[in-house]
Design an enzyme around this catalytic site. Structure first.
Site, short mmCIF file in Angstrom:
data_model
loop_
_atom_site.label_atom_id
_atom_site.label_comp_id
_atom_site.label_asym_id
_atom_site.label_seq_id
_atom_site.Cartn_x
_atom_site.Cartn_y
_atom_site.Cartn_z
N ARG A 168 133.98 40.66 -20.51
CA ARG A 168 133.34 40.46 -19.50
C ARG A 168 132.60 39.10 -19.31
NH1 ARG A 168 133.74 45.64 -20.96
NH2 ARG A 168 133.19 47.19 -19.63
N ASP A 209 135.02 54.80 -29.01
CA ASP A 209 135.85 53.75 -29.88
C ASP A 209 135.82 54.25 -31.43
OD1 ASP A 209 137.24 52.66 -27.85
OD2 ASP A 209 135.62 51.06 -27.86
N SER A 245 133.33 44.33 -25.64
CA SER A 245 133.19 44.70 -24.48
C SER A 245 132.75 43.28 -23.56
CB SER A 245 132.50 46.06 -24.32
OG SER A 245 133.24 46.90 -24.68
C1 S3P Z 1 135.93 49.45 -22.93
C2 S3P Z 1 135.80 50.60 -22.72
C3 S3P Z 1 136.00 51.75 -23.46
C4 S3P Z 1 136.73 51.46 -24.72
C5 S3P Z 1 137.47 49.96 -24.86
C6 S3P Z 1 136.50 48.99 -24.19
C7 S3P Z 1 135.57 48.31 -22.12
O1 S3P Z 1 137.42 52.40 -22.72
O2 S3P Z 1 137.66 52.13 -25.32
O3 S3P Z 1 137.75 49.57 -26.18
O4 S3P Z 1 134.98 47.27 -22.61
O5 S3P Z 1 135.03 48.65 -20.88
P1 S3P Z 1 136.92 53.53 -21.48
O6 S3P Z 1 135.57 53.53 -21.24
O7 S3P Z 1 138.06 52.88 -20.51
O8 S3P Z 1 137.40 54.85 -21.96
#
Ligand code: S3P
Length: 432
Positions: free
Chosen positions: A26, A318, A22
């Protein structure tokens, strides 16, 4: 590739894992929106982050990857070039949803698309709130491909006050990015604690973003350019989760994972493994670039069944595939409820997960919003990844203590998020 695992000895040792997925997404995207050159160390080099980097190239952004150090030359929030072809976001929902927000803020037209799997993920969750902000994003069926048409760059987007029906960091991040070019303060309220990496990183880059209880974010339009990043990312707790569960189910194991991100919006898996009986301590806690980091040590102990629902679901969204493997080796019946969102991930992580576990002999019950798994019933056999990286890795771990081997077909999909999965398990004495 078919994958099987055996562990003849406890998993003992200390490892360091690649950077957080994540945060890598970003860092790459926000760096491209900053003015100046950013350096991101311990960037996750994997299938999904390449989808982001490839899209940034198509938008005219220059970047360089040397090992796991990423350098990005940012051109400011309006610096993207309209792409000549549709942006291929691969399997990455984070890429497509966050890019939609970034294109909205920059006023760049383009088509956002991806794999067959990505085309099945719901996009109405971003199309509808973006429409409230006057973002011209359309789709014929509320799924990818998504088309962003040109807008008058002189007209700001409309600031909004939006309640997200489902807690989602991807949706929240998309709207935060769009709000950077709105005509006033945007307020976003969620029903639960989705990960807050976007808020932390953009604030560190100079954006005016504040959070308030309960789960509310206020975003001001940018009044000055975002400053570039000079950051070292922490290890990915979602990758660490596979190693922790592996150690939790092999008796006698003692595993340390160094430099892992322990942002409280991500640590649900630690809480549930502790509640199941694993001994977990976190040492060397520190804050690095606004994110909490620590060294996690887990000592295996007999696991007992628990119930999971509510905010914990969001804080380990996750981790359910790998948590289901811990449940498979726990004493008693583990119950997961209020987790219907799992149906909208890389696969339907309720029905498909349950079906694959059943192929291995696991006794379980499926609910619309979760499942109940009876521990101690696994036999072994063949199962399939269904193009879901986390399912591939989790099902592989199911074989660690099963009476007969477990073979996972089409397991190469794990390269999407954790290419070092097998090498790390091998370091700890497993045979893959
Ligand atoms: C993520 C948010 C999660 C997660 C994904 C990565 C992110 O999804 O399932 O693997 O990097 O913002 P959501 O928060 O949209 O459910």
């Amino acid at each position: 590739m078919n994958l099987s695992i055996t562990a003849t000895t406890p998993l003992i040792g200390a490892i360091t894992l690649p950077g957080d997925k994540s945060l890598s997404h970003r860092a790459a995207l926000f760096a491209s929106m900053a003015e100046g050159t950013s350096t991101v160390q311990r960037f996750l080099v994997s299938g999904v982050t390449h989808a982001m980097l490839r899209s940034l190239t198509a938008l005219g952004i220059e970047w360089k990857l040397e090992g796991d150090t990423l350098t990005v030359t940012g051109k400011g929030i309006t610096g993207f070039n309209p792409p000549a072809e549709s942006l291929n976001c691969g399997n990455s929902a984070t890429t497509i949803r966050m890019l939609a927000g970034a294109l909205a803020a920059s006023g760049t037209p383009g088509v956002l698309d991806g794999s067959e799997g990505l085309r099945c993920r719901p996009m109405d969750r971003i199309i509808e709130p973006l429409a409230e902000m006057n973002v011209p994003l359309t789709s014929s069926n509320n799924c990818a491909p998504l088309t962003m048409t040109e807008r008058n760059a002189a007209t700001k987007l409309k600031a909004t006050n939006y309640k997200l029906p489902v807690a989602s960091a991807q949706v929240k991040s998309c709207l935060i990015l769009a709000a950077l070019d709105a005509d006033g303060t945007t307020t976003l309220q969620e029903p639960g604690p989705s990960r807050d990496h976007t808020e932390r990183m953009l604030s560190a880059m100079g954006a005016a973003i504040t959070t308030e209880a309960p789960y509310t974010v206020k975003v001001e339009p940018l009044s000055k350019p975002l400053s570039p990043l000079d950051i070292t990312l922490p290890g990915d707790i979602s990758s660490a989760a596979f190693m922790l569960v592996a150690a939790a189910i092999v008796p006698g194991s003692e595993l340390t994972i160094r430099d892992v991100g322990i942002n409280p919006t991500r640590t649900g898996i630690i809480d549930v493994l502790r509640e199941m009986g694993s001994e977990i301590i976190i040492l060397n806690k520190r804050v690095s670039y606004g994110e909490q980091v620590g060294d996690i040590t887990l000592k295996a102990a007999p696991l007992k069944a628990i119930e999971v629902s509510g905010d914990t679901v969001v804080r380990m969204i996750d981790e359910f595939p790998v948590f289901s493997i811990a449940a498979t080796y726990a004493e008693g019946t583990t119950v997961v409820r209020e987790a219907e969102e799992l149906r909208h991930k890389e696969s339907d992580r309720i029905t498909i997960l349950c079906n694959e576990l059943k192929k291995l002999g696991v006794e379980l019950e499926e609910y619309q919003d979760g499942f109940a798994i009876k521990g101690g019933t696994i036999k072994g056999g063949e199962c399939e990844s269904h193009g879901d990286h986390r399912l591939a890795m989790s099902l592989t771990l199911a074989g660690l203590q099963s009476p007969n081997p477990v073979t996972v077909q089409n397991a190469e999909i794990l390269n999407e998020s954790f290419p070092e999965f097998a090498t790390n398990l091998e370091k700890l004495g497993c045979r893959m």
